[in-house]
Design a protein around this motif. Structure first.
Motif, mmCIF file in Angstrom:
data_model
loop_
_atom_site.group_PDB
_atom_site.id
_atom_site.type_symbol
_atom_site.label_atom_id
_atom_site.label_comp_id
_atom_site.label_asym_id
_atom_site.label_seq_id
_atom_site.Cartn_x
_atom_site.Cartn_y
_atom_site.Cartn_z
ATOM 1 N N ALA A 65 85.893 34.949 52.408
ATOM 2 C CA ALA A 65 86.114 33.600 51.877
ATOM 3 C C ALA A 65 87.267 32.887 52.570
ATOM 4 N N GLN A 86 74.059 29.337 54.837
ATOM 5 C CA GLN A 86 75.348 29.277 54.142
ATOM 6 C C GLN A 86 75.387 30.308 53.007
ATOM 7 N N ARG A 89 75.976 33.538 54.591
ATOM 8 C CA ARG A 89 77.365 33.551 55.052
ATOM 9 C C ARG A 89 78.302 33.856 53.879
ATOM 10 N N THR A 90 78.090 33.187 52.770
ATOM 11 C CA THR A 90 78.978 33.378 51.619
ATOM 12 C C THR A 90 78.969 34.836 51.180
#
Ligand code: PLZ
Length: 446
Positions: A32, A23, A26-27
Motif C-alpha cells: 500500500a 488495480q 495490484r491492491t
C-alpha cells in the motif's frame, strides 16, 4: 519513436474497466505504501502520448516525473539499448568493465558546466547519486555537516529522507534520520515576506548567517541545492540567491552540489538549469532524463573531488548498468539531434503564454497565484482567491478534471497546491495546446 498515433483518445471512463481490474490485482499484491497518481495501466507510450490497456490515449504532461524527455520509446534509446541487451545485460562494472559506462562519463564531462577536469561515477537512482555526492564531499573535505534548503527534495533513502524537507508523505514514521543535516531558508520569491525583488539577497544572507552561526562553515562538507526546486513546488530561487550561496561555498572550502536530477538534461531549456546564472557547481547529480527511461544516475564533478574517495569506496552491483548506459547514449544523441533545449524553450513560450491568459481570464481574485518555471518545467501555484493561502483542494480537483479528459498532470509543492507540467520535450505543439485547452476547461469545473 514507437508508432502510437499522437492523438488524444478517450474511449472509456478513466480509469477504464481493464485498468480497474488490474488495480484490484495490484491492491492485493502490491504494498500500500507505493502510490500512483492515476491508476490507469499503461500499454504503450511514446512522443506525447500514453496509451492505456483500455485503448485510451492520454496526453502526457508528466514524462514519468521528468524522465522521458526524449519520449518513452525514443528510436535511438530503443535501438542502442536493444543492441546492448543482445550483447550482454550485465557484468558489473566493478568486476569486468565495459565501454558504455566510460562513454557516458565522457559525455557528462562535456555537457556539464565548467571547463575544468571532470570525472563521474554512475549509479541507479537519483537518491543513490545524492548519497554518493555526500560520501565524496565528506571524503574530500574531511568534514561531516551537510546543508540543504527549505522545500528541497533529494530522495527517499535514509540519508536523502534527512535531506528532503517535506514530512508527509516522505518521512512520516520512517525515522530516525541521518545526523549532521541542516536546513536553511531558500529564496522562494512568491512567498518571501518582503517580495520577490528582495528574496535573493535576504534569503542568501539569512542562509549564510545560519550556516556560519549555527553550524560553522568549517564543519560543512557540502551544500546541496536543486537549481529549480522540483517536488517542493517548481521554485526558481530568486535572482542572486544561487550565486551568493555558490560564492560562499567557494570562499569556505565547501563542496557546492547542484542536484539537477529533475531539472537537468534539457528540461529547463539548457543542458543544466544552473547555467542560467552562470553557476559552475563542484559536483552535479543527474538521473531521470539522462537515459530515456532506463534507470541510471550519476555524480559528476571536479576530478580532484571525485577522486577523493579511495578505490573501492564507491560502487554498487548495478551502478552504470550497460543497458542503461546504452539508453543514456541514445537519449543524449536524441537531445543533440533534435535540439531539445530549443524545444523546451518553445514549450515554455507556449505554456506561459497560455497560462497567463488563463489567469487573466479568470474572475477577480483568480486562483492562479503564480505562473513559473523554465523550459518544459512549468507550474501554477493555486491559492484561495484574493489571498496567498495555498489551495490544495482546488489543485487536486483540477488534476482530477484533467485526468478525466485524458490529460495526465502531476501536482507538487510543500503545500500540495502546485500543478506542474513536465511534458516530454518531443511532444507535438498540437498536443501541447490541446492539453492546455483541457486545463482551461478544467478551471470551469472549480
Ligand atoms: N533529487 C531533485 O527530483 C526525484 C520523486 C518521486 P530517485 N523526484 C521524484 C517520488 O515521489 O519518489 C528526485 C528529485 C531530485 C533526487 C530525486 C530522487 O531520485 O530516482 O527517485 O531516487
Amino acid at each position: 519513436m514507437s508508432d502510437i498515433p499522437q492523438e488524444r483518445r478517450v474511449l472509456t471512463a478513466i480509469p477504464g474497466p481493464k485498468s480497474v481490474e488490474l488495480q484490484a490485482r495490484r491492491t492485493a499484491a502490491v504494498a500500500a505504501g507505493v502510490g500512483s497518481t492515476l491508476p490507469v495501466f499503461t500499454a504503450r507510450a511514446g512522443g506525447g502520448i500514453i496509451e492505456d490497456v483500455d485503448g485510451n490515449r492520454l496526453i502526457d504532461f508528466g514524462s514519468g516525473i521528468a524522465v522521458t524527455s526524449v519520449g518513452a520509446s525514443a528510436e535511438a534509446v530503443v535501438r542502442r539499448a536493444s543492441a546492448q541487451l543482445a550483447d550482454f545485460t550485465h557484468t558489473c562494472f566493478m568486476v569486468t568493465p565495459y565501454e558504455g559506462y566510460v562513454e557516458v562519463c565522457e559525455r557528462l564531462a562535456e555537457l556539464t558546466p565548467g571547463d575544468h577536469a571532470k570525472k563521474s561515477a554512475l549509479f541507479n537512482s537519483g537518491a543513490e547519486a545524492v548519497e554518493n555526492a555526500v560520501k565524496i564531499a565528506r571524503a574530500y573535505t574531511k568534514r561531516t555537516a551537510v546543508v540543504v534548503f527549505d522545500h528541497g527534495y533529494h530522495g527517499r533513502t535514509n540519508l536523502t529522507m534527512a535531506l528532503t524537507s517535506k514530512n508527509m508523505p516522505y518521512k512520516q514514521g520512517f525515522g530516525p534520520f541521518a545526523p549532521e543535516v541542516y536546513r536553511v531558508p531558500v529564496a522562494y520569491g512568491y512567498r518571501w515576506p518582503t517580495g520577490p525583488e528582495n528574496a535573493g539577497a535576504e534569503a542568501s544572507a539569512q542562509a549564510i548567517d545560519e550556516i556560519t552561526k549555527q553550524i560553522g562553515a568549517e564543519n560543512v562538507a557540502a551544500i546541496i541545492i536543486e537549481p529549480v526546486l522540483g517536488e517542493g513546488g517548481f521554485i526558481e530561487p530568486a535572482k542572486g540567491f544561487l550565486p551568493a550561496i555558490a560564492r560562499f561555498a567557494k570562499d569556505n572550502g565547501i563542496v557546492f552540489v547542484a542536484d539537477e536530477i529533475q531539472s537537468g538534461f534539457c528540461r529547463t531549456g539548457q543542458w543544466f538549469a544552473c547555467e542560467d546564472e552562470g553557476i559552475v557547481p563542484d559536483l552535479i547529480t543527474t538521473a531521470k532524463g539522462i537515459a530515456g527511461g532506463l534507470p541510471l544516475s550519476a555524480v559528476t564533478g571536479r576530478a580532484e573531488i571525485m577522486d577523493a574517495a579511495h578505490s573501492g569506496g564507491l560502487g554498487g552491483t548495478y551502478g552504470g548498468n550497460p543497458v542503461a548506459c546504452a539508453g543514456a547514449l541514445g537519449a543524449i544523441e536524441t537531445m543533440r539531434e533534435l535540439d531539445l533545449n530549443a524545444r523546451a524553450r518553445r514549450i515554455e513560450e507556449v505554456m506561459k503564454g497560455r497560462l497567463e491568459e488563463m489567469r487573466a481570464k479568470l474572475p477577480n481574485g483568480a486562483v492562479i497565484g503564480d505562473v513559473r518555471g523554465r523550459g518544459a518545467m512549468i507550474a501554477i501555484e493555486l491559492v484561495k482567491p484574493g489571498t496567498k493561502d495555498p489551495d490544495a483542494a482546488a489543485t487536486a480537483a483540477l488534476a482530477k478534471a484533467c485526468h478525466a479528459e485524458g490529460l495526465l498532470v502531476l501536482t507538487c509543492g510543500t503545500y500540495g497546491n502546485v500543478l506542474r507540467f513536465l511534458p516530454p520535450l518531443v511532444i507535438g505543439e498540437d498536443l501541447l495546446n490541446e492539453g492546455l485547452d483541457i486545463l482551461e476547461r478544467a478551471f470551469a469545473t472549480l
